[in-house]
Design a protein around this motif. Structure first.
Motif, short mmCIF file in Angstrom:
data_model
loop_
_atom_site.label_atom_id
_atom_site.label_comp_id
_atom_site.label_asym_id
_atom_site.label_seq_id
_atom_site.Cartn_x
_atom_site.Cartn_y
_atom_site.Cartn_z
N ALA A 326 35.65 34.51 47.88
CA ALA A 326 34.85 34.82 46.70
C ALA A 326 35.49 35.87 45.81
O ALA A 326 35.53 35.73 44.58
CB ALA A 326 33.44 35.28 47.12
N GLU A 327 36.01 36.93 46.41
CA GLU A 327 36.59 38.00 45.60
C GLU A 327 37.88 37.56 44.93
O GLU A 327 38.12 37.87 43.75
CB GLU A 327 36.83 39.24 46.48
N ARG A 328 38.71 36.82 45.64
CA ARG A 328 39.96 36.34 45.05
C ARG A 328 39.69 35.34 43.93
O ARG A 328 40.34 35.37 42.88
CB ARG A 328 40.84 35.72 46.13
N VAL A 329 38.73 34.43 44.14
CA VAL A 329 38.41 33.44 43.11
C VAL A 329 37.80 34.13 41.89
O VAL A 329 38.16 33.84 40.75
CB VAL A 329 37.47 32.37 43.67
N SER A 330 36.89 35.07 42.13
CA SER A 330 36.29 35.81 41.02
C SER A 330 37.34 36.54 40.21
O SER A 330 37.34 36.52 38.97
CB SER A 330 35.26 36.81 41.56
N SER A 331 38.28 37.20 40.90
CA SER A 331 39.34 37.93 40.22
C SER A 331 40.21 37.00 39.40
O SER A 331 40.58 37.30 38.25
CB SER A 331 40.18 38.69 41.24
N ALA A 332 40.55 35.83 39.98
CA ALA A 332 41.38 34.87 39.26
C ALA A 332 40.69 34.37 38.00
O ALA A 332 41.32 34.22 36.94
CB ALA A 332 41.74 33.71 40.17
N ILE A 333 39.40 34.11 38.09
CA ILE A 333 38.65 33.63 36.92
C ILE A 333 38.61 34.71 35.84
O ILE A 333 38.85 34.45 34.66
CB ILE A 333 37.23 33.20 37.33
N GLY A 515 25.00 38.31 37.65
CA GLY A 515 24.53 39.39 38.51
C GLY A 515 23.57 38.97 39.61
O GLY A 515 23.05 39.83 40.33
N LEU A 516 23.33 37.67 39.77
CA LEU A 516 22.43 37.23 40.84
C LEU A 516 23.02 37.53 42.21
O LEU A 516 22.29 37.83 43.16
CB LEU A 516 22.17 35.72 40.72
N HIS A 517 24.34 37.43 42.31
CA HIS A 517 25.04 37.73 43.56
C HIS A 517 26.36 38.41 43.21
O HIS A 517 26.80 38.40 42.06
CB HIS A 517 25.30 36.45 44.36
N GLN A 518 27.00 38.97 44.22
CA GLN A 518 28.26 39.65 44.00
C GLN A 518 29.35 39.04 44.88
O GLN A 518 29.09 38.69 46.05
CB GLN A 518 28.14 41.14 44.33
N PRO A 519 30.57 38.91 44.36
CA PRO A 519 31.67 38.39 45.18
C PRO A 519 31.90 39.21 46.46
O PRO A 519 32.32 38.65 47.48
CB PRO A 519 32.88 38.46 44.25
N THR A 520 31.63 40.50 46.39
CA THR A 520 31.81 41.33 47.59
C THR A 520 30.86 40.93 48.71
O THR A 520 31.10 41.25 49.88
CB THR A 520 31.58 42.82 47.24
N ASP A 521 29.78 40.23 48.36
CA ASP A 521 28.85 39.72 49.36
C ASP A 521 29.18 38.28 49.77
O ASP A 521 28.42 37.64 50.50
CB ASP A 521 27.41 39.78 48.83
N GLY A 522 30.30 37.77 49.25
CA GLY A 522 30.72 36.43 49.62
C GLY A 522 30.06 35.33 48.82
O GLY A 522 30.09 34.15 49.23
N VAL A 523 29.47 35.66 47.68
CA VAL A 523 28.78 34.67 46.86
C VAL A 523 29.25 34.81 45.41
O VAL A 523 29.31 35.92 44.87
CB VAL A 523 27.25 34.82 46.93
N ASN A 536 28.53 29.65 47.79
CA ASN A 536 28.43 30.52 48.96
C ASN A 536 29.72 30.44 49.79
O ASN A 536 29.97 29.46 50.47
CB ASN A 536 27.22 30.11 49.81
N PHE A 537 30.52 31.49 49.72
CA PHE A 537 31.74 31.60 50.51
C PHE A 537 31.49 32.29 51.85
O PHE A 537 32.39 32.38 52.68
CB PHE A 537 32.79 32.43 49.76
N GLY A 538 30.28 32.83 52.01
CA GLY A 538 29.99 33.67 53.17
C GLY A 538 29.62 32.89 54.41
O GLY A 538 29.76 31.68 54.49
#
Length: 571
Positions: A326-333, A515-523, A536-538
């Protein structure tokens, strides 16, 4: 594929070309482009090799899938040392794939269905069987014929050492020494890839003129654009200096463990070439386009290829390399959208191509962020069900910009991970003595039917040959005929997804992190227009937001929770 809203507007999508008169309406800005690897797509004549007639025979399938354009990997005349990326004649079709009449028929049939056609262009190097290189070998050292390529005297007392220490992307030295007619050792020539792929000398005006003529040859026939192979490699640093770093396909270049610019990649002079090509394309109507294959980091350097007076698109390898995290994909986007906004171009989104292990297999490995260079039977075998990666498709197709599908993605097709060594054909496998497994596993012919010769890849009723690469038995369960019309199949998920993407204009939309979920939480959670995407990556299920209707889901789950490795589109 449950809980999908019914919307008659999605039943049929217009395939007519749009009015492309304004830059913000250009078709390529939000197109879904399907990559065809011709030798593995469909074989019409029964010789075991896919061909252009086979492509024509499957255009209805692609129209029904809902793509906007097709990109064909090389079909030019070639000795096939690197599956056609060693071009002997840029203006002819290799007999393996048919002839120019077959190409014209395919192009007309695609256009009749509203499908644009992009062809591969290989400007960094030719085949050693190209007439120019044959002439260069017969010509004396220092001749005009040799100036079209990069010939140099060797180092050492007798020129016995290569001109510099550059290494081939496929392994081994990037230089090969010639033998003169009298049997004495002669000059060396540069080949960043296989020794049968000599690099062109882009300091030579004759090379510029020839490649622009090749562009016009295909533009005159009616192609809609070009995918430019190794677009960052044409110009080499002055003096060809030694370099202590390492370069790899897709992953880019490193030196001392850090990202770097190799003296043979991403040099400033490449941009002058593409500004000239931009002018060539503007001579033609219909918003013709160029897309760069450039293994360049950071992404701020990639977008220099898509400034207003250069190319129109560049492949987004940061997104491809992010894996399932989730964090890597979010960062790439985030990085991608910020970078392309600075130059006013669209981003591209791609998960697999003919040079990568299929993402449906990479995501099934113990490290779903890894990037193996092929997988053999002796290496870790993926969890096929886990790697199916339907959730990743929902993320990719909801992003603004242009999206690419590699043939078979829409079937959930995995990598062939148990190909025996004796059938492998990738030059990287041979040049590294098998240390690099290579790209054959992602290039295996498609399964069109669960029964019959080569799983329907071979369409001829005559006694068929064996396909050029063998298919695993497991491919039968992914066959297109089994998935066609089957609720919940990956193929039907893709069809619905592309129809919704078009109806909701997601490619032309704007991404907002909700803001419904955060990449740091795997979502991962974002909005694009009226559509909310949650992935959901978690390892634990998460609640879906209240008050929203499910448009599309990557699983059959009908609950209001999102399981791990599941994604959903909501309205």
């Amino acid at each position: 594929m449950s809980q999908i809203t019914s919307d008659s507007a999605l039943a049929t999508r217009s395939r007519e070309f749009d009015d492309d008169s304004a830059p913000d309406q250009a078709w390529w800005r939000d197109a879904v482009i399907y990559q065809i690897y011709p030798r593995s797509f469909a074989d019409a004549n029964g010789d075991g090799m896919g061909d252009l007639a086979g492509v024509t025979s499957r255009l209805d399938y692609l129209q029904q899938l809902g793509v906007d354009a097709i990109w064909l990997s090389p079909f030019y005349r070639s000795p096939q040392a690197d599956a056609g990326y060693d071009v002997a004649d840029y203006r002819d079709v290799d007999p393996l794939f048919g002839n120019l009449a077959d190409f014209d028929e395919m192009l007309a049939a695609a256009h009749a269905r509203g499908l644009r056609v992009i062809v591969d262009l290989v400007p960094n190097h030719t085949s050693d069987e190209h007439e120019w290189f044959v002439e260069a070998l017969a010509a004396p050292e220092g001749s005009a014929a040799r100036e079209r390529y990069i010939f140099r005297d060797g180092k050492g007392e007798h020129g016995e050492l290569p001109p510099n220490n550059w290494q081939s992307i496929f392994g081994g030295d990037a230089w090969t020494r010639l033998t003169r007619p009298d049997g004495t050792a002669g000059q060396w020539y540069l080949h960043l890839f296989d020794s049968k792929q000599p690099d062109l000398n882009w300091e030579n005006p004759e090379v510029h003129a020839e490649m622009e003529a090749v562009l016009r040859f295909w533009l005159d026939r009616g192609v809609d654009g070009f995918r430019v192979d190794v677009a960052h490699g044409l110009v080499k640093a002055e003096g060809l200096p030694d370099w202590s770093g390492a370069a790899a396909m897709v992953e880019g270049q490193t030196e001392g463990g850090e990202k770097a610019i190799a003296p043979f990649f991403d040099q400033e002079g490449v941009h002058e070439i593409y500004r000239a090509w931009n002018k060539v394309l503007k001579e033609y109507d219909g918003d013709r386009m160029l897309v760069a294959e450039a293994w360049v980091e950071p992404i701020e350097r990639i977008v220099r290829y898509i400034r207003a007076d250069e190319m129109q698109q560049a492949f987004n390898f940061e997104f491809l390399l992010a894996g399932w995290d989730a964090e890597r994909v979010s960062s790439a986007i985030r990085n991608s959208l910020a970078a392309v906004e600075a130059v006013g171009a669209p981003s591209t989104w791609v998960l697999s191509n003919h040079d990568t292990v299929r993402h449906t297999t990479r995501f099934g490995l113990s490290d779903p962020t890894g990037f193996p260079k092929g997988i053999s039977a002796e290496e870790e075998q993926p969890d096929e069900a886990l790697g199916l990666a339907r959730a990743s498709a929902l993320i990719k197709m909801a992003l603004p910009g242009s999206s690419y599908i590699y043939q078979g993605d829409e079937l959930g097709l995995p990598e062939h991970t148990t190909l025996p060594a004796e059938v492998r054909q990738d030059p990287a496998f041979a040049r590294t003595a098998g240390k690099e497994t290579g790209r054959d596993g992602c290039r295996v012919p498609l399964p069109w039917s669960s029964q019959g010769a080569a799983l329907g890849f071979i369409g001829s009723s005559a006694a068929p040959a064996q396909p050029w690469l063998p298919q695993p038995e497991s491919f039968a369960r992914y066959a297109a005929d089994l998935q066609d019309g089957t609720p919940g199949s990956t193929l039907e998920l893709y069809r619905r997804m592309l129809a919704l993407r078009s109806a909701e204009k997601l490619g032309a939309g704007t991404l907002v992190w909700n803001g419904l979920h955060q990449p740091t939480d795997g979502v991962l959670s974002f909005d694009n227009g009226p559509v909310t995407v949650v992935a959901n990556f978690g390892s634990a299920a998460v609640e879906l937001p209240a008050g929203k209707t499910v448009l599309l889901r990557s699983s059959d789950d009908a609950s209001r929770t999102l399981a791990p490795n599941d994604a959903v589109w909501l309205r």
